[in-house]
Write an enzyme that holds these catalytic residues in place. Structure first.
Site, PDB file in Angstrom:
ATOM      1  N   HIS A 112       0.813  -1.225   0.000  1.00  0.00           N
ATOM      2  CA  HIS A 112       0.000   0.000   0.000  1.00  0.00           C
ATOM      3  C   HIS A 112       0.845   1.273   0.000  1.00  0.00           C
ATOM      4  O   HIS A 112       0.312   2.364  -0.223  1.00  0.00           O
ATOM      5  CB  HIS A 112      -0.927   0.034   1.225  1.00  0.00           C
ATOM      6  CG  HIS A 112      -1.969  -1.040   1.228  1.00  0.00           C
ATOM      7  ND1 HIS A 112      -2.837  -1.232   0.177  1.00  0.00           N
ATOM      8  CD2 HIS A 112      -2.264  -2.004   2.148  1.00  0.00           C
ATOM      9  CE1 HIS A 112      -3.638  -2.257   0.456  1.00  0.00           C
ATOM     10  NE2 HIS A 112      -3.302  -2.754   1.633  1.00  0.00           N
ATOM     11  N   ASP A 148      -2.450 -10.858  -2.306  1.00  0.00           N
ATOM     12  CA  ASP A 148      -2.990 -10.323  -1.051  1.00  0.00           C
ATOM     13  C   ASP A 148      -4.456  -9.931  -1.301  1.00  0.00           C
ATOM     14  O   ASP A 148      -4.811  -9.532  -2.410  1.00  0.00           O
ATOM     15  CB  ASP A 148      -2.180  -9.091  -0.630  1.00  0.00           C
ATOM     16  CG  ASP A 148      -2.574  -8.553   0.736  1.00  0.00           C
ATOM     17  OD1 ASP A 148      -1.858  -8.843   1.707  1.00  0.00           O
ATOM     18  OD2 ASP A 148      -3.601  -7.836   0.817  1.00  0.00           O
ATOM     19  N   HIS A 150      -6.059  -7.438  -0.451  1.00  0.00           N
ATOM     20  CA  HIS A 150      -6.218  -6.011  -0.744  1.00  0.00           C
ATOM     21  C   HIS A 150      -5.494  -5.667  -2.039  1.00  0.00           C
ATOM     22  O   HIS A 150      -4.460  -6.270  -2.365  1.00  0.00           O
ATOM     23  CB  HIS A 150      -5.637  -5.173   0.400  1.00  0.00           C
ATOM     24  CG  HIS A 150      -6.259  -5.459   1.721  1.00  0.00           C
ATOM     25  ND1 HIS A 150      -5.703  -6.332   2.641  1.00  0.00           N
ATOM     26  CD2 HIS A 150      -7.399  -5.002   2.282  1.00  0.00           C
ATOM     27  CE1 HIS A 150      -6.479  -6.398   3.715  1.00  0.00           C
ATOM     28  NE2 HIS A 150      -7.524  -5.601   3.521  1.00  0.00           N
ATOM     29  N   ASP A 235      -4.223 -12.941   3.615  1.00  0.00           N
ATOM     30  CA  ASP A 235      -5.497 -12.469   4.163  1.00  0.00           C
ATOM     31  C   ASP A 235      -6.684 -12.810   3.260  1.00  0.00           C
ATOM     32  O   ASP A 235      -7.816 -12.467   3.573  1.00  0.00           O
ATOM     33  CB  ASP A 235      -5.456 -10.957   4.471  1.00  0.00           C
ATOM     34  CG  ASP A 235      -4.680 -10.156   3.447  1.00  0.00           C
ATOM     35  OD1 ASP A 235      -4.361 -10.712   2.373  1.00  0.00           O
ATOM     36  OD2 ASP A 235      -4.401  -8.968   3.699  1.00  0.00           O
TER      37      ASP A 235
END
Ligand SMILES: [Zn+2]
Length: 329
Positions: A112, A148, A150, A235
Site C-alpha cells: 500500500h 494479497d 487487498h 489475508d
C-alpha cells in the site's frame, strides 16, 4: 522487524512474524539469509527523498500516527528498512546463483505504500523497491503477482507507466483501499501492464485457480518476465479476520505453483516472494508452507477445497474486455 509495534490490538502485530520464524526454525533444506537494511538510495528508487526522510524522522520517537492504520514506534524505521532490504538480499542471492528462489518473511508489509505516502500498515513498498533494484542489475522485465486480499495501490501507481514491470493483482473488490478496478490497466507506455482481477467477497480456491489459468498465466507468458516477484498476502485465506474470501492452503499451493511455472519458463526459475498481509496466525503458517513447497518443486495434487466458480465468468469477461488491446486471452 519484531520490534515494529503499531500498538495494542493492531492486527499487523509482531506475532505474525514470530510464529513463522518459530515454525521454520527447524525446517530442513532452507538456506537462511541474513537481512540487511535497504539503503536510502535503494528506497529512493521508488520513493521520494522527502518520504524516506519523513519515515526516518520517526526513529526513536515514542509513537507517530500517520493515519489510524499506520503507526510508527521507535524501531519502525529500522524495521521497514530491513523489510525492504530482506527482499533485496533474496534477490541478490538469486542473481548470484546461491539460491534459486527466496521468500522474505518480513514486516511491516509494503504494497500500500505510495511513492510519497505511508498507508495501510505499509511504510516502504518492499516489492516495488525490489523490482526497481532488479532493473539496476540488468533484469529488464519483472512480473509482480500480488494475491494479497487487498489491492496493491502503491505498487500499481509506482509502475503504472512502466512497460517493463507487469503488475498483476487479485483482490476483494470493492474493498480497502478502493482501487483495482478491471479497467485500471496502466497508462502511457505502461498500458496493459497493470492487470487487475477484482473479486467479489466469497471467492475460494476454485475461482482463484481458474482465474490464474485463464488470465494470469497467459498474460505472464506473453509478457515473458526475466524475474518473478510475489506479493504473498495470506489475508484471502478463509480464516482471516479482516477480509471475506475463502482461499485454503490448497489454493495458495496452486497459485504459488503457477508463479514458479512462469519463473521456470522464462526467468530461469528466478522467483522471490515477500510477505504482505495475513492476520490469522494459522493461515500464515499454512500459506507460507504451501509457497515454500511450490518453490521446491513439490508436486501438488490437492484439488480446490472451496469455491464453485459461479460468479467468476462475469469478472473474467470484464478483465478480458479491458485487456483486449494488449493480450491474446
Ligand atoms: Zn492485505
Amino acid at each position: 522487524m519484531l520490534a515494529h509495534d503499531p500498538g495494542r490490538g493492531h492486527p499487523e502485530r509482531p506475532d505474525r512474524l514470530r510464529v513463522l520464524l518459530d515454525h521454520l526454525e527447524d525446517a530442513a533444506g532452507l538456506v537462511r539469509l541474513r537481512p540487511r537494511p535497504a539503503t536510502e538510495d535503494e528506497l529512493a528508487l521508488v520513493h521520494t527523498r522527502a518520504h524516506v526522510e519523513r519515515v526516518a524522522s520517526t526513529a526513536g520517537q515514542p509513537r507517530v500516527v500517520f493515519d489510524p492504520d499506520t503507526i510508527a514506534s521507535p524501531d519502525s524505521y529500522e524495521a521497514a528498512r530491513l523489510a525492504a532490504g530482506s527482499l533485496l538480499v533474496g534477490c541478490e542471492a538469486i542473481l548470484a546463483d546461491e539460491v534459486r528462489s527466496a521468500f522474505a518473511l518480513v514486516r511491516p508489509p509494503g504494497h500500500h505504500a505510495e511513492r510519497e505516502r505511508v498507508m495501510g500498515f505499509c511504510f516502504f513498498n518492499n516489492v516495488a523497491v525490489a523490482a526497481a533494484f532488479l532493473g539496476t542489475r540488468g533484469i529488464r522485465r519483472v512480473a509482480i503477482v500480488d494475491w494479497d486480499v487487498h489491492h496493491g495501490n502503491g505498487t500499481q501507481h509506482i509502475f503504472e507507466t512502466d512497460p517493463d514491470v507487469l503488475y498483476v493483482s487479485t483482490h476483494q473488490y470493492p474493498y480497502y483501499p478502493g482501487t483495482g478496478a478491471a479497467e485500471e490497466v496502466g497508462r502511457g507506455a505502461g498500458a496493459g501492464r497493470t492487470l487487475n482481477l477484482p473479486f467479489p467477497a466469497g471467492f475460494g480456491d476454485a475461482e482463484y485457480v481458474q482465474a490464474f489459468h485463464e488470465i494470469v498465466l497467459p498474460v505472464c507468458r506473453q509478457f515473458v518476465p526475466e524475474f518473478v516477484l510475489v506479493s504473498a498476502g495470506f489475508d484471502c485465506d478463509q480464516r482471516d479476520p479482516l477480509a471475506a474470501m475463502a482461499v485454503t492452503p490448497a489454493g495458495f499451493a496452486a497459485m504459488a505453483r503457477a508463479c514458479t511455472e512462469i519463473a521456470r519458463e522464462s526467468a530461469g526459475g528466478r522467483i522471490a516472494a515477500v510477505l504482505e498481509g495475513g492476520y490469522d496466525l494459522g493461515a500464515l503458517v499454512d500459506g507460507v508452507d504451501a509457497v515454500l513447497a511450490a518453490m521446491r518443486g513439490t508436486p501438488d495434487a490437492s484439488p480446490p477445497v472451496t469455491g464453485k466458480g459461479r460468479k467468476l465468468e462475469g469478472v473474467l469477461a470484464r478483465v478480458r474486455s479491458a485487456h483486449e488491446p494488449y493480450w491474446r486471452l
